[in-house]
Design a protein around this motif. Sequence first.
Motif, PDB file in Angstrom:
ATOM      1  N   GLU A  91       2.172 -14.310  42.973  1.00  0.00           N
ATOM      2  CA  GLU A  91       1.834 -15.344  41.995  1.00  0.00           C
ATOM      3  C   GLU A  91       0.743 -14.873  41.004  1.00  0.00           C
ATOM      4  N   ARG A  92      -0.230 -14.145  41.484  1.00  0.00           N
ATOM      5  CA  ARG A  92      -1.333 -13.711  40.605  1.00  0.00           C
ATOM      6  C   ARG A  92      -0.910 -12.530  39.731  1.00  0.00           C
ATOM      7  N   GLU A  93      -0.271 -11.538  40.352  1.00  0.00           N
ATOM      8  CA  GLU A  93       0.106 -10.309  39.626  1.00  0.00           C
ATOM      9  C   GLU A  93       1.054 -10.561  38.469  1.00  0.00           C
ATOM     10  N   ILE A  94       1.924 -11.561  38.607  1.00  0.00           N
ATOM     11  CA  ILE A  94       2.927 -11.765  37.554  1.00  0.00           C
ATOM     12  C   ILE A  94       2.360 -12.413  36.302  1.00  0.00           C
ATOM     13  N   ARG A  95       1.107 -12.886  36.373  1.00  0.00           N
ATOM     14  CA  ARG A  95       0.519 -13.592  35.223  1.00  0.00           C
ATOM     15  C   ARG A  95      -0.292 -12.693  34.309  1.00  0.00           C
ATOM     16  N   THR A  96      -0.360 -11.408  34.589  1.00  0.00           N
ATOM     17  CA  THR A  96      -1.199 -10.530  33.769  1.00  0.00           C
ATOM     18  C   THR A  96      -0.555 -10.268  32.405  1.00  0.00           C
ATOM     19  N   LEU A  97      -1.391  -9.833  31.470  1.00  0.00           N
ATOM     20  CA  LEU A  97      -0.882  -9.528  30.126  1.00  0.00           C
ATOM     21  C   LEU A  97       0.075  -8.337  30.183  1.00  0.00           C
ATOM     22  N   GLU A  98      -0.156  -7.447  31.138  1.00  0.00           N
ATOM     23  CA  GLU A  98       0.722  -6.277  31.273  1.00  0.00           C
ATOM     24  C   GLU A  98       2.164  -6.718  31.583  1.00  0.00           C
ATOM     25  N   THR A 153       2.044 -23.897  17.096  1.00  0.00           N
ATOM     26  CA  THR A 153       1.847 -22.682  16.287  1.00  0.00           C
ATOM     27  C   THR A 153       1.495 -21.502  17.206  1.00  0.00           C
ATOM     28  N   ALA A 154       1.840 -20.308  16.752  1.00  0.00           N
ATOM     29  CA  ALA A 154       1.562 -19.107  17.558  1.00  0.00           C
ATOM     30  C   ALA A 154       0.057 -18.962  17.785  1.00  0.00           C
ATOM     31  N   GLU A 155      -0.739 -19.302  16.788  1.00  0.00           N
ATOM     32  CA  GLU A 155      -2.200 -19.165  16.901  1.00  0.00           C
ATOM     33  C   GLU A 155      -2.752 -20.105  17.972  1.00  0.00           C
ATOM     34  N   GLU A 156      -2.261 -21.324  17.992  1.00  0.00           N
ATOM     35  CA  GLU A 156      -2.734 -22.294  18.979  1.00  0.00           C
ATOM     36  C   GLU A 156      -2.296 -21.867  20.385  1.00  0.00           C
ATOM     37  N   ARG A 157      -1.073 -21.387  20.499  1.00  0.00           N
ATOM     38  CA  ARG A 157      -0.578 -20.955  21.812  1.00  0.00           C
ATOM     39  C   ARG A 157      -1.386 -19.757  22.314  1.00  0.00           C
ATOM     40  N   ALA A 158      -1.684 -18.822  21.396  1.00  0.00           N
ATOM     41  CA  ALA A 158      -2.457 -17.637  21.782  1.00  0.00           C
ATOM     42  C   ALA A 158      -3.870 -18.040  22.201  1.00  0.00           C
ATOM     43  N   ARG A 159      -4.428 -19.025  21.511  1.00  0.00           N
ATOM     44  CA  ARG A 159      -5.780 -19.477  21.842  1.00  0.00           C
ATOM     45  C   ARG A 159      -5.810 -20.046  23.266  1.00  0.00           C
ATOM     46  N   ARG A 160      -4.801 -20.858  23.592  1.00  0.00           N
ATOM     47  CA  ARG A 160      -4.734 -21.456  24.940  1.00  0.00           C
ATOM     48  C   ARG A 160      -4.567 -20.380  26.008  1.00  0.00           C
ATOM     49  N   ARG A 161      -3.663 -19.451  25.727  1.00  0.00           N
ATOM     50  CA  ARG A 161      -3.372 -18.387  26.698  1.00  0.00           C
ATOM     51  C   ARG A 161      -4.583 -17.479  26.892  1.00  0.00           C
ATOM     52  N   PHE A 162      -5.262 -17.183  25.786  1.00  0.00           N
ATOM     53  CA  PHE A 162      -6.448 -16.335  25.833  1.00  0.00           C
ATOM     54  C   PHE A 162      -7.506 -16.970  26.734  1.00  0.00           C
ATOM     55  N   GLU A 163      -7.742 -18.256  26.559  1.00  0.00           N
ATOM     56  CA  GLU A 163      -8.737 -18.968  27.378  1.00  0.00           C
ATOM     57  C   GLU A 163      -8.360 -18.910  28.853  1.00  0.00           C
ATOM     58  N   GLU A 164      -7.067 -19.099  29.118  1.00  0.00           N
ATOM     59  CA  GLU A 164      -6.575 -19.089  30.492  1.00  0.00           C
ATOM     60  C   GLU A 164      -6.803 -17.714  31.135  1.00  0.00           C
ATOM     61  N   LEU A 165      -6.469 -16.648  30.395  1.00  0.00           N
ATOM     62  CA  LEU A 165      -6.624 -15.289  30.937  1.00  0.00           C
ATOM     63  C   LEU A 165      -8.094 -14.954  31.122  1.00  0.00           C
ATOM     64  N   GLN A 166      -8.919 -15.400  30.183  1.00  0.00           N
ATOM     65  CA  GLN A 166     -10.364 -15.151  30.295  1.00  0.00           C
ATOM     66  C   GLN A 166     -10.925 -15.826  31.539  1.00  0.00           C
ATOM     67  N   GLN A 167     -10.475 -17.053  31.772  1.00  0.00           N
ATOM     68  CA  GLN A 167     -10.948 -17.787  32.958  1.00  0.00           C
ATOM     69  C   GLN A 167     -10.579 -17.067  34.242  1.00  0.00           C
ATOM     70  N   LYS A 168      -9.444 -16.348  34.187  1.00  0.00           N
ATOM     71  CA  LYS A 168      -9.018 -15.613  35.379  1.00  0.00           C
ATOM     72  C   LYS A 168      -9.731 -14.265  35.467  1.00  0.00           C
ATOM     73  N   GLY A 169     -10.572 -13.981  34.488  1.00  0.00           N
ATOM     74  CA  GLY A 169     -11.351 -12.746  34.519  1.00  0.00           C
ATOM     75  C   GLY A 169     -10.629 -11.533  33.956  1.00  0.00           C
ATOM     76  N   GLU A 170      -9.506 -11.780  33.238  1.00  0.00           N
ATOM     77  CA  GLU A 170      -8.796 -10.623  32.643  1.00  0.00           C
ATOM     78  C   GLU A 170      -9.517 -10.162  31.381  1.00  0.00           C
ATOM     79  N   ASP A 171      -9.595  -8.838  31.232  1.00  0.00           N
ATOM     80  CA  ASP A 171     -10.299  -8.259  30.104  1.00  0.00           C
ATOM     81  C   ASP A 171      -9.325  -8.132  28.923  1.00  0.00           C
TER      82      ASP A 171
END
Length: 227
Positions: A91-98, A153-171
Amino acid sequence: MKKITIAIDGYSSTGKSTVAKMLAKELNYIYVDTGAMYRAVTLYAMRKLFIKEGYFDKEALVRHLFMVNVKFALNADTGLGEVLLNSENVEREIRTLEVSNFVSQVAAVPEVRKLLVMQQHEMGKDKGIVMDGRDIGTVVFPDAELKVFMTATAEERARRRFEELQQKGEDVTYEAVLENVQKRDELDTTRKDSPLKQAEDAILLDNTHTNIEDQFHILLQLAKDRI
Ligand code: C5P
């Protein structure tokens, strides 16, 4: 009470899964995140080195597909399904940006789609299900009683996703996330097999300016109207 099938499709990071989960919980329905299934197959391909930057050995992945087992296991604490890849909770590994960077290429392979769609049919055969993805209303359950197509919008979606990944500690940087969102939009909408598109009878929900609670209430009302 009559049980229905609810198909929620849309662009990446539109918050589909968040509202879909809330809806499933409220209605006491099964929730299936089909993106997680494509992500699990992608993780398998990455681990086997069938896919890496600038390289994708599709044939090798197709040959090994019979060894890929994707299932959901219920997490007793959260009450939600978590993805198992050959019995391992990923569950955790599949959510990375990679994984996000490779998943649309893997999801474009017809044999991969065929396998996962078969499993999705099986999961939804008794109705009482909320399934989210890209092709649920068009291909997987074209007869679903409720179809919703989500966008923002793509910008709004990216903003949400970015916050989510940051919260998970992804660089990660916002720019990298935006690039991924735009790239996936392009690949998902232009692929030959089951491209992302709004079903003719789907209700369009642009949530650029709508919060989760409001979206949930809109969808719940739509579902109740059909039950
Ligand atoms: O929903 P999520 O963003 O996790 O999905 C990851 C990717 O999986 C999508 O960008 C898309 O390429 C693929 N996908 C798909 N069909 C689905 C669900 C996801 O092709 N039903």
